[in-house]
Design a protein around this motif. Structure first.
Motif, PDB file in Angstrom:
ATOM      1  N   ASP A   1     -23.632  -8.250   5.489  1.00  0.00           N
ATOM      2  CA  ASP A   1     -25.020  -8.919   5.010  1.00  0.00           C
ATOM      3  C   ASP A   1     -25.226 -10.273   6.142  1.00  0.00           C
ATOM      4  OD1 ASP A   1     -24.942  -7.710   2.823  1.00  0.00           O
ATOM      5  OD2 ASP A   1     -23.587  -9.071   1.791  1.00  0.00           O
ATOM      6  N   ARG A   2     -24.392 -10.719   6.683  1.00  0.00           N
ATOM      7  CA  ARG A   2     -24.654 -11.807   7.543  1.00  0.00           C
ATOM      8  C   ARG A   2     -25.326 -11.559   8.938  1.00  0.00           C
ATOM      9  NH1 ARG A   2     -19.138 -13.166   6.068  1.00  0.00           N
ATOM     10  NH2 ARG A   2     -19.096 -15.066   4.636  1.00  0.00           N
TER      11      ARG A   2
ATOM     12  N   TYR B   1     -31.994 -12.453   6.512  1.00  0.00           N
ATOM     13  CA  TYR B   1     -31.457 -13.432   5.342  1.00  0.00           C
ATOM     14  C   TYR B   1     -31.817 -13.007   3.960  1.00  0.00           C
ATOM     15  CZ  TYR B   1     -29.958 -17.194   2.163  1.00  0.00           C
ATOM     16  OH  TYR B   1     -29.529 -17.841   1.156  1.00  0.00           O
TER      17      TYR B   1
ATOM     18  N   GLN C   1     -31.012 -22.943  10.918  1.00  0.00           N
ATOM     19  CA  GLN C   1     -31.031 -21.791   9.898  1.00  0.00           C
ATOM     20  C   GLN C   1     -31.767 -22.491   8.809  1.00  0.00           C
ATOM     21  OE1 GLN C   1     -27.078 -20.647   9.730  1.00  0.00           O
ATOM     22  NE2 GLN C   1     -27.750 -18.559  10.839  1.00  0.00           N
TER      23      GLN C   1
ATOM     24  N   GLU D   1     -25.651 -23.763   0.885  1.00  0.00           N
ATOM     25  CA  GLU D   1     -25.405 -23.382   2.085  1.00  0.00           C
ATOM     26  C   GLU D   1     -25.934 -24.638   2.925  1.00  0.00           C
ATOM     27  OE1 GLU D   1     -26.932 -19.732   3.715  1.00  0.00           O
ATOM     28  OE2 GLU D   1     -26.275 -18.586   2.173  1.00  0.00           O
TER      29      GLU D   1
ATOM     30  N   TRP E   1     -32.337 -16.341  -2.937  1.00  0.00           N
ATOM     31  CA  TRP E   1     -32.500 -16.784  -1.859  1.00  0.00           C
ATOM     32  C   TRP E   1     -32.460 -18.347  -1.365  1.00  0.00           C
ATOM     33  CZ3 TRP E   1     -35.759 -13.725  -4.544  1.00  0.00           C
ATOM     34  CH2 TRP E   1     -36.969 -14.172  -4.797  1.00  0.00           C
TER      35      TRP E   1
ATOM     36  N   CYS F   1     -24.547 -22.902   6.658  1.00  0.00           N
ATOM     37  CA  CYS F   1     -25.562 -22.485   7.638  1.00  0.00           C
ATOM     38  C   CYS F   1     -25.723 -23.658   8.441  1.00  0.00           C
ATOM     39  CB  CYS F   1     -26.927 -22.130   6.797  1.00  0.00           C
ATOM     40  SG  CYS F   1     -27.657 -23.397   6.043  1.00  0.00           S
TER      41      CYS F   1
ATOM     42  N   ARG G   1     -29.560 -20.975   0.395  1.00  0.00           N
ATOM     43  CA  ARG G   1     -29.731 -21.358   1.743  1.00  0.00           C
ATOM     44  C   ARG G   1     -30.289 -22.766   1.601  1.00  0.00           C
ATOM     45  NH1 ARG G   1     -29.896 -18.076   6.876  1.00  0.00           N
ATOM     46  NH2 ARG G   1     -27.768 -18.289   6.122  1.00  0.00           N
TER      47      ARG G   1
ATOM     48  N   PHE H   1     -35.707 -21.432   7.351  1.00  0.00           N
ATOM     49  CA  PHE H   1     -35.771 -20.896   5.819  1.00  0.00           C
ATOM     50  C   PHE H   1     -36.915 -21.728   5.326  1.00  0.00           C
ATOM     51  CE2 PHE H   1     -35.149 -21.608   1.353  1.00  0.00           C
ATOM     52  CZ  PHE H   1     -35.054 -20.232   0.872  1.00  0.00           C
TER      53      PHE H   1
END
Length: 265
Positions: A79-80, A84, A122, A112, A105, A118, A108, A126
């Motif tokens: 997945d990583r 994303y 990142q 995260e 989602w 993250c 993030r 996002f």
């Protein structure tokens, strides 16, 4: 009386109102199936804000084939390596479905970012790209509803304490929950930054106060119903047919000698 000082909603009143809303959810379900509409409901909020209870209230009287719930686990190594949002997109609704994301989602923008899962780059990327992706989702014909469940410090502490003391709720308390409790203000800053960047005309956020869980559930369900222009689908009431007596036999007697559950109650 101030809005935040309302008495807790009585169970009898709550159950009466919830029943009415659940009937409307069944009407919504019929309309979704008949029209082939696609809906995504994103539920976010602090730990112990009441997401699980709200999901149970929404889905208690409807079909899991129409109202599909996803709470994705931590990403795998594979997945990583993906884009994303890719692991979430594979669960998007087909025609005639409503998908409820119990966290999404927006991990993030929340856990995260706060917990360092993250990088800062990142996180910033996002926040820049999320509104663009959601515009594509909405323009693609999916109705996207985003709800943030907001619980206060005192009520969150009360709920965490209750989980510690109650053996049937202890499973709800994870080490991550304890970290989130400790980092209240970091989560507040992450929430505010998320709202600043992703509360858009295409996909606005709506905040639900959940210090009173019952009021919060009723308000959230009422809001969801108000955001979808569903209509009641007229259906003929089914009638039970007569049972055929062809090849009739004593089907209860054939169960003698089988293993039955011990009747303790």
């Amino acid at each position: 009386m101030a809005k935040d000082d309302k008495e807790k909603l009585k169970r009898k009143v709550y159950e009466k109102q919830l029943r009415k809303l659940q009937v409307e959810l069944c009407y919504l379900q019929d309309w979704i199936k008949a029209t082939g509409e696609r809906v995504i409901i994103v539920l976010e909020g602090r730990d112990a804000a009441g997401k699980g209870g709200l999901i149970k209230a929404i889905t208690a009287r409807v079909s899991p084939r129409v109202f599909r719930v996803f709470a994705l686990p931590a990403p795998t190594d594979r997945d990583r390596t993906q884009m994303y949002i890719q692991r979430y997109m594979q669960h998007f609704p087909a025609g005639g479905e409503i998908v409820i994301f119990d966290r999404s989602w927006y991990n993030r923008a929340g856990v995260e970012a706060v917990m360092g899962f993250c990088t800062r780059e990142q996180h910033e990327l996002f926040l820049q790209n999320c509104p663009i992706a959601e515009r594509f989702i909405v323009n693609g014909g999916i109705r996207l509803l985003k709800l943030w469940l907001e619980v206060g410090q005192d009520e969150q502490e009360r709920r965490f304490t209750a989980r510690i003391d109650d053996p049937i709720r202890q499973w709800k308390l994870s080490p991550m929950d304890l970290e989130s409790y400790k980092r209240w203000y970091e989560y507040s800053r992450a929430r505010d930054l998320m709202l600043k960047h992703t509360d858009t005309d295409d996909a606005p956020w709506h905040i639900v106060r959940t210090d009173d869980k019952r009021r919060g559930r009723l308000n959230a369900i009422s809001h969801i119903l108000s955001r979808i222009p569903y209509k009641r689908i007229d259906k003929a009431k089914p009638k039970l047919p007569a049972r055929s007596e062809k090849r009739q036999y004593d089907d209860r007697a054939t169960l003698k000698g089988r293993h039955f559950v011990e009747e303790l109650f």
